[in-house]
Design a protein around this motif. Structure first.
Motif, PDB file in Angstrom:
ATOM      1  N   LEU A 175       0.824  -1.216   0.000  1.00 22.68           N
ATOM      2  CA  LEU A 175       0.000   0.000   0.000  1.00 22.68           C
ATOM      3  C   LEU A 175       0.855   1.261   0.000  1.00 22.68           C
ATOM      4  O   LEU A 175       0.571   2.212  -0.734  1.00 22.68           O
ATOM      5  N   ILE A 176       1.887   1.280   0.812  1.00 15.82           N
ATOM      6  CA  ILE A 176       2.759   2.459   0.882  1.00 15.82           C
ATOM      7  C   ILE A 176       3.481   2.665  -0.443  1.00 15.82           C
ATOM      8  O   ILE A 176       3.543   3.790  -0.958  1.00 15.82           O
ATOM      9  N   ASN A 177       4.014   1.592  -1.028  1.00 16.88           N
ATOM     10  CA  ASN A 177       4.681   1.700  -2.327  1.00 16.88           C
ATOM     11  C   ASN A 177       3.708   2.188  -3.399  1.00 16.88           C
ATOM     12  O   ASN A 177       4.058   3.029  -4.230  1.00 16.88           O
ATOM     13  N   THR A 178       2.487   1.671  -3.378  1.00 15.73           N
ATOM     14  CA  THR A 178       1.465   2.089  -4.344  1.00 15.73           C
ATOM     15  C   THR A 178       1.119   3.561  -4.147  1.00 15.73           C
ATOM     16  O   THR A 178       0.990   4.313  -5.115  1.00 15.73           O
ATOM     17  N   PHE A 179       0.980   3.975  -2.882  1.00 17.03           N
ATOM     18  CA  PHE A 179       0.666   5.374  -2.593  1.00 17.03           C
ATOM     19  C   PHE A 179       1.741   6.293  -3.160  1.00 17.03           C
ATOM     20  O   PHE A 179       1.429   7.290  -3.823  1.00 17.03           O
ATOM     21  N   PHE A 180       3.019   5.969  -2.921  1.00 25.05           N
ATOM     22  CA  PHE A 180       4.101   6.817  -3.424  1.00 25.05           C
ATOM     23  C   PHE A 180       4.138   6.830  -4.956  1.00 25.05           C
ATOM     24  O   PHE A 180       4.364   7.866  -5.570  1.00 25.05           O
ATOM     25  N   PHE A 181       3.904   5.682  -5.573  1.00 22.69           N
ATOM     26  CA  PHE A 181       3.882   5.614  -7.031  1.00 22.69           C
ATOM     27  C   PHE A 181       2.794   6.526  -7.588  1.00 22.69           C
ATOM     28  O   PHE A 181       3.031   7.327  -8.498  1.00 22.69           O
ATOM     29  N   PHE A 182       1.594   6.419  -7.034  1.00 26.99           N
ATOM     30  CA  PHE A 182       0.491   7.229  -7.548  1.00 26.99           C
ATOM     31  C   PHE A 182       0.618   8.689  -7.133  1.00 26.99           C
ATOM     32  O   PHE A 182       0.115   9.571  -7.842  1.00 26.99           O
ATOM     33  N   LEU A 183       1.269   8.973  -6.037  1.00 30.71           N
ATOM     34  CA  LEU A 183       1.527  10.362  -5.651  1.00 30.71           C
ATOM     35  C   LEU A 183       2.437  11.030  -6.684  1.00 30.71           C
ATOM     36  O   LEU A 183       2.161  12.146  -7.142  1.00 30.71           O
ATOM     37  N   ILE A 184       3.498  10.329  -7.067  1.00 29.07           N
ATOM     38  CA  ILE A 184       4.411  10.869  -8.088  1.00 29.07           C
ATOM     39  C   ILE A 184       3.680  11.021  -9.418  1.00 29.07           C
ATOM     40  O   ILE A 184       3.829  12.025 -10.117  1.00 29.07           O
ATOM     41  N   LEU A 185       2.852  10.036  -9.753  1.00 29.08           N
ATOM     42  CA  LEU A 185       2.055  10.108 -10.981  1.00 29.08           C
ATOM     43  C   LEU A 185       1.089  11.293 -10.931  1.00 29.08           C
ATOM     44  O   LEU A 185       0.941  12.023 -11.922  1.00 29.08           O
ATOM     45  N   ALA A 186       0.449  11.519  -9.796  1.00 27.89           N
ATOM     46  CA  ALA A 186      -0.500  12.633  -9.651  1.00 27.89           C
ATOM     47  C   ALA A 186       0.225  13.979  -9.740  1.00 27.89           C
ATOM     48  O   ALA A 186      -0.291  14.923 -10.356  1.00 27.89           O
ATOM     49  N   ILE A 187       1.401  14.072  -9.147  1.00 29.54           N
ATOM     50  CA  ILE A 187       2.176  15.317  -9.230  1.00 29.54           C
ATOM     51  C   ILE A 187       2.552  15.593 -10.682  1.00 29.54           C
ATOM     52  O   ILE A 187       2.425  16.720 -11.170  1.00 29.54           O
ATOM     53  N   GLY A 188       2.998  14.550 -11.375  1.00 26.81           N
ATOM     54  CA  GLY A 188       3.330  14.716 -12.795  1.00 26.81           C
ATOM     55  C   GLY A 188       2.130  15.127 -13.613  1.00 26.81           C
ATOM     56  O   GLY A 188       2.209  16.017 -14.471  1.00 26.81           O
ATOM     57  N   LEU A 189       0.996  14.510 -13.350  1.00 30.27           N
ATOM     58  CA  LEU A 189      -0.239  14.858 -14.051  1.00 30.27           C
ATOM     59  C   LEU A 189      -0.661  16.288 -13.721  1.00 30.27           C
ATOM     60  O   LEU A 189      -1.080  17.045 -14.593  1.00 30.27           O
ATOM     61  N   GLY A 190      -0.515  16.665 -12.451  1.00 28.20           N
ATOM     62  CA  GLY A 190      -0.846  18.035 -12.041  1.00 28.20           C
ATOM     63  C   GLY A 190       0.037  19.064 -12.722  1.00 28.20           C
ATOM     64  O   GLY A 190      -0.443  20.113 -13.179  1.00 28.20           O
ATOM     65  N   LEU A 191       1.337  18.765 -12.819  1.00 27.73           N
ATOM     66  CA  LEU A 191       2.255  19.680 -13.508  1.00 27.73           C
ATOM     67  C   LEU A 191       1.919  19.776 -14.994  1.00 27.73           C
ATOM     68  O   LEU A 191       1.975  20.862 -15.580  1.00 27.73           O
ATOM     69  N   LEU A 192       1.566  18.640 -15.591  1.00 33.03           N
ATOM     70  CA  LEU A 192       1.173  18.633 -16.997  1.00 33.03           C
ATOM     71  C   LEU A 192      -0.062  19.507 -17.208  1.00 33.03           C
ATOM     72  O   LEU A 192      -0.116  20.298 -18.158  1.00 33.03           O
ATOM     73  N   LEU A 193      -1.036  19.380 -16.341  1.00 32.36           N
ATOM     74  CA  LEU A 193      -2.251  20.189 -16.448  1.00 32.36           C
ATOM     75  C   LEU A 193      -1.959  21.670 -16.198  1.00 32.36           C
ATOM     76  O   LEU A 193      -2.546  22.548 -16.820  1.00 32.36           O
ATOM     77  N   PHE A 194      -1.032  21.931 -15.253  1.00 31.18           N
ATOM     78  CA  PHE A 194      -0.689  23.317 -14.917  1.00 31.18           C
ATOM     79  C   PHE A 194      -0.012  24.021 -16.096  1.00 31.18           C
ATOM     80  O   PHE A 194      -0.305  25.168 -16.398  1.00 31.18           O
ATOM     81  N   PHE A 195       0.903  23.312 -16.758  1.00 30.90           N
ATOM     82  CA  PHE A 195       1.652  23.929 -17.850  1.00 30.90           C
ATOM     83  C   PHE A 195       0.967  23.816 -19.207  1.00 30.90           C
ATOM     84  O   PHE A 195       1.358  24.464 -20.157  1.00 30.90           O
TER      85      PHE A 195
END
Length: 171
Positions: free
Chosen positions: A34-54
């Motif tokens: 669960l912790i590994n999955t959370f970190f993976f999806f957190l990084i994915l969400a940050i990347g997606l957020g940056l993509l949407l921001f820019f």
């Protein structure tokens, strides 16, 4: 000179690995997953957020992207849970068995006389929960043939010693 014989084997008398009682992974390994999955999806969400921001043009699809992201997240969690419950391992007199799979269940059986090397690994998060992975290598490969995760460190060290003892007896 010795006479060569090649007798037929009665396959109904062979030991069946399907009847072996497998040990399950330590329950804390699910927390590690669960912790590994959370970190993976957190990084994915940050990347997606940056993509949407820019890329402001993608903001139109924000709802669709968010729904797809959460569907992917929950599907991944569900499949990880099923995989966790299906994994198991067993050590018999002459071989080691590892069972895994989600849709199809696979069982790897490695005779001790084929084992060349055994490694014990502790990941950062696994170490926090007192867990380790055992990797079993056979001849002819650069990667492990079996990687058993989610074993308590003390038990993993005992398993490594058992396998190393089996290797030494072969030499």
């Amino acid at each position: 000179m010795e006479n060569f014989t090649n007798e037929t084997i009665d396959t109904t008398q062979l030991p069946r690995f399907e009847e072996v009682e497998f040990s399950v992974l330590h329950p804390s390994y699910w927390k590690v997953t669960l912790i590994n999955t959370f970190f993976f999806f957190l990084i994915l969400a940050i990347g997606l957020g940056l993509l949407l921001f820019f890329n402001q043009g993608l903001l139109v699809f924000l709802v669709e992207i968010s729904i797809a992201f959460f569907l992917f997240f929950f599907t991944f969690l569900t499949l990880s849970r099923i995989s966790f419950k299906k994994k198991g391992f067993a050590f018999r007199t002459h071989d080691v068995l590892y069972r895994y799979g989600i849709i199809a269940t696979n069982t790897v059986v490695i005779p001790y006389n084929r084992v060349q090397h055994v490694a014990l690994h502790e990941g950062f998060i696994s170490r926090f929960f007192g867990l380790a992975n055992i990797e079993v290598f056979t001849a002819g490969g650069s990667s492990s043939d079996i990687q058993i995760p989610g074993i308590e460190i003390e038990q993993a060290e005992n398993i490594k010693q058992l396998l190393m003892g089996k290797i030494q007896k072969q030499l």
